[in-house]
Enzyme design. Sequence first.
Site, PDB file in Angstrom:
ATOM      1  N   HIS A   1      -1.155  -0.473  -0.659  1.00  0.00           N
ATOM      2  CA  HIS A   1      -0.455   0.762  -1.029  1.00  0.00           C
ATOM      3  C   HIS A   1      -1.274   1.929  -0.471  1.00  0.00           C
ATOM      4  O   HIS A   1      -2.505   1.841  -0.389  1.00  0.00           O
ATOM      5  CB  HIS A   1      -0.414   0.825  -2.561  1.00  0.00           C
ATOM      6  CG  HIS A   1       0.438   1.910  -3.141  1.00  0.00           C
ATOM      7  ND1 HIS A   1       0.042   3.214  -3.201  1.00  0.00           N
ATOM      8  CD2 HIS A   1       1.669   1.868  -3.703  1.00  0.00           C
ATOM      9  CE1 HIS A   1       0.986   3.938  -3.793  1.00  0.00           C
ATOM     10  NE2 HIS A   1       1.988   3.134  -4.091  1.00  0.00           N
TER      11      HIS A   1
ATOM     12  N   ASP B   1      -7.258  -3.349  -6.717  1.00  0.00           N
ATOM     13  CA  ASP B   1      -6.135  -2.516  -7.162  1.00  0.00           C
ATOM     14  C   ASP B   1      -5.210  -3.432  -7.968  1.00  0.00           C
ATOM     15  O   ASP B   1      -4.490  -4.258  -7.407  1.00  0.00           O
ATOM     16  CB  ASP B   1      -5.429  -1.936  -5.929  1.00  0.00           C
ATOM     17  CG  ASP B   1      -4.112  -1.244  -6.288  1.00  0.00           C
ATOM     18  OD1 ASP B   1      -3.666  -1.349  -7.438  1.00  0.00           O
ATOM     19  OD2 ASP B   1      -3.532  -0.603  -5.391  1.00  0.00           O
TER      20      ASP B   1
ATOM     21  N   GLN C   1      -0.246  -3.941  -9.735  1.00  0.00           N
ATOM     22  CA  GLN C   1       0.823  -4.941  -9.854  1.00  0.00           C
ATOM     23  C   GLN C   1       0.288  -6.274 -10.381  1.00  0.00           C
ATOM     24  O   GLN C   1       1.012  -7.268 -10.392  1.00  0.00           O
ATOM     25  CB  GLN C   1       1.505  -5.157  -8.488  1.00  0.00           C
ATOM     26  CG  GLN C   1       2.038  -3.908  -7.828  1.00  0.00           C
ATOM     27  CD  GLN C   1       3.218  -3.288  -8.585  1.00  0.00           C
ATOM     28  OE1 GLN C   1       3.841  -3.934  -9.433  1.00  0.00           O
ATOM     29  NE2 GLN C   1       3.516  -2.042  -8.299  1.00  0.00           N
TER      30      GLN C   1
ATOM     31  N   LYS D   1       3.149   0.936 -15.393  1.00  0.00           N
ATOM     32  CA  LYS D   1       3.683  -0.276 -14.757  1.00  0.00           C
ATOM     33  C   LYS D   1       3.543  -1.489 -15.677  1.00  0.00           C
ATOM     34  O   LYS D   1       3.944  -2.590 -15.328  1.00  0.00           O
ATOM     35  CB  LYS D   1       2.971  -0.529 -13.423  1.00  0.00           C
ATOM     36  CG  LYS D   1       3.285   0.547 -12.368  1.00  0.00           C
ATOM     37  CD  LYS D   1       2.594   0.256 -11.069  1.00  0.00           C
ATOM     38  CE  LYS D   1       2.567   1.443 -10.126  1.00  0.00           C
ATOM     39  NZ  LYS D   1       3.866   1.757  -9.541  1.00  0.00           N
TER      40      LYS D   1
ATOM     41  N   CYS E   1       5.385   2.962  -0.005  1.00  0.00           N
ATOM     42  CA  CYS E   1       4.028   3.504   0.156  1.00  0.00           C
ATOM     43  C   CYS E   1       3.123   2.479   0.824  1.00  0.00           C
ATOM     44  O   CYS E   1       1.945   2.335   0.450  1.00  0.00           O
ATOM     45  CB  CYS E   1       3.425   3.938  -1.182  1.00  0.00           C
ATOM     46  SG  CYS E   1       4.289   5.287  -1.944  1.00  0.00           S
TER      47      CYS E   1
HETATM   48  N1  PLP Z   1      -1.290   0.396  -5.996  1.00  0.00           N
HETATM   49  C1  PLP Z   1      -0.177  -0.358  -6.036  1.00  0.00           C
HETATM   50  C2  PLP Z   1      -0.258  -1.785  -5.577  1.00  0.00           C
HETATM   51  C3  PLP Z   1       1.010   0.178  -6.500  1.00  0.00           C
HETATM   52  O1  PLP Z   1       2.110  -0.578  -6.546  1.00  0.00           O
HETATM   53  C4  PLP Z   1       1.032   1.528  -6.923  1.00  0.00           C
HETATM   54  C5  PLP Z   1       2.289   2.161  -7.338  1.00  0.00           C
HETATM   55  O2  PLP Z   1       3.368   1.720  -6.989  1.00  0.00           O
HETATM   56  C6  PLP Z   1      -0.157   2.256  -6.890  1.00  0.00           C
HETATM   57  C7  PLP Z   1      -1.297   1.659  -6.423  1.00  0.00           C
HETATM   58  C8  PLP Z   1      -0.210   3.675  -7.370  1.00  0.00           C
HETATM   59  O3  PLP Z   1       0.009   3.687  -8.752  1.00  0.00           O
HETATM   60  P1  PLP Z   1       0.163   5.078  -9.521  1.00  0.00           P
HETATM   61  O4  PLP Z   1       1.249   5.831  -8.802  1.00  0.00           O
HETATM   62  O5  PLP Z   1       0.565   4.675 -10.907  1.00  0.00           O
HETATM   63  O6  PLP Z   1      -1.135   5.775  -9.465  1.00  0.00           O
END
Ligand code: PLP
Length: 415
Positions: free
Chosen positions: A132, A209, A212, A235, A373
């Site tokens: 992401h 990270d 997910q 999430k 993203c």
């Molecule tokens: N990392 C991953 C794998 C994501 O799916 C997301 C959001 O879709 C993020 C980071 C960013 O999360 P947030 O927008 O809650 O900070």
Amino acid sequence: MNEAAPNIVAGFDVERARRDFPALAQEVNGAPLVYLDNAATTQKPQCVIDALSQYYARDNSNVHRGAHALSDRATVAFEDARKKVQAFINAKSSSEILWTRGTTESINLVASSYARSVLTAGDKVLVSAMEHHSNIVPWQMVAQTCGAEVIAIPVSADGELDMQAYENLLDERVKIVAVGHVSNALGTVNPVEKVISLAHAAGAKVLIDGAQGVPHFAVDVQALDCDFYAFSGHKMYGPTGIGVLYGKADILNAMPPYQGGGEMIKTVSFAGTTYNELPYKFEAGTPNIGGAIGLAAAVDYLSGFDRSAVAAYESDLLAYTHQRAANFEGLQRVGCARQIAGAFSFLLAGAHPSDIGMLLDQQGVAVRTGDHCAQPIMKQFGIPGTARASFALYNTRDDVDRFFAALEKAKTFLM
Ligand code: PLP
């Protein structure tokens, strides 16, 4: 369809769980809502909504140092929330749990504080090609300031990390490895245990990270032995605007503060300021108190299930989706890793993903379309984006059937 339709799988009763989510019981565009945009954000159970509303109705006050009952109550609830998160991911100490706005801010904190203080010219940060943007851009921003490099670990056409290429990239100039537990764009579950042990053997620190990851399976940060683990409340059935950064205490203690302000200091004078202890050193300003309390309610909610039963249920649902997709003419899966959780990314021959999204929405089916993203992996696959259905514990085979029925109807407009 729906022959085997197991709504109670190995100790998990999905129909019962669905009743906990008021937002699911509505019609959208004249049809009962099928919510398949859970990788973007999940719906909230009533207990989370109640925890937020009770906090604001009864206990609302600023935390720490308050000289009155409401502040005491808010402080106790806020710090209890931290302990709940500690237990939820099995951190050694609650001081290793830092509140942030979400995964994005958690990663920015590590990049701005840890990476900025250790990286020098010629050093490397490894991220995977399927990350992401929030696990790419913060590292690039810091690398630019110190002459370090951000390098992508290659990903195969199936959407799997190339572990041999990863091993080859690991040398003494690699200081940080940052990899997603589960890809939001492809659903790939990465072999993070192996990623972490190889990085450690090469002397690098690892951030996972987990945006997910935590929504789909139990995470044990001590067993993983990661140095940092980042995730978002929204999430995993909690509120927006609250997230977590887990970090090993010895590393956090050695890191400079991220932001300056109230709460993160011990003493302030013009001769010099001293910083607070963990976790407060990294929590400048009034925190998202209601958010932390709401997230603790989400942790309680998830912990009330047998998480491996929920994971088995979700993986059965994804297998059912793949089985139906295999028989759907013109549909191409994007991301076919051996281990997948949460997300089903796809293309329909001749159709733009955003048209698919719009036509599904007209039938009450919510999916997400675009690059998710994750532009680098889309570029590698030579596509501008995908349509993505993503699952939560409250989705059913009936949702999957309604999704494919809506897709069949959409096809008649698109082709
Ligand atoms: N990392 C991953 C794998 C994501 O799916 C997301 C959001 O879709 C993020 C980071 C960013 O999360 P947030 O927008 O809650 O900070």
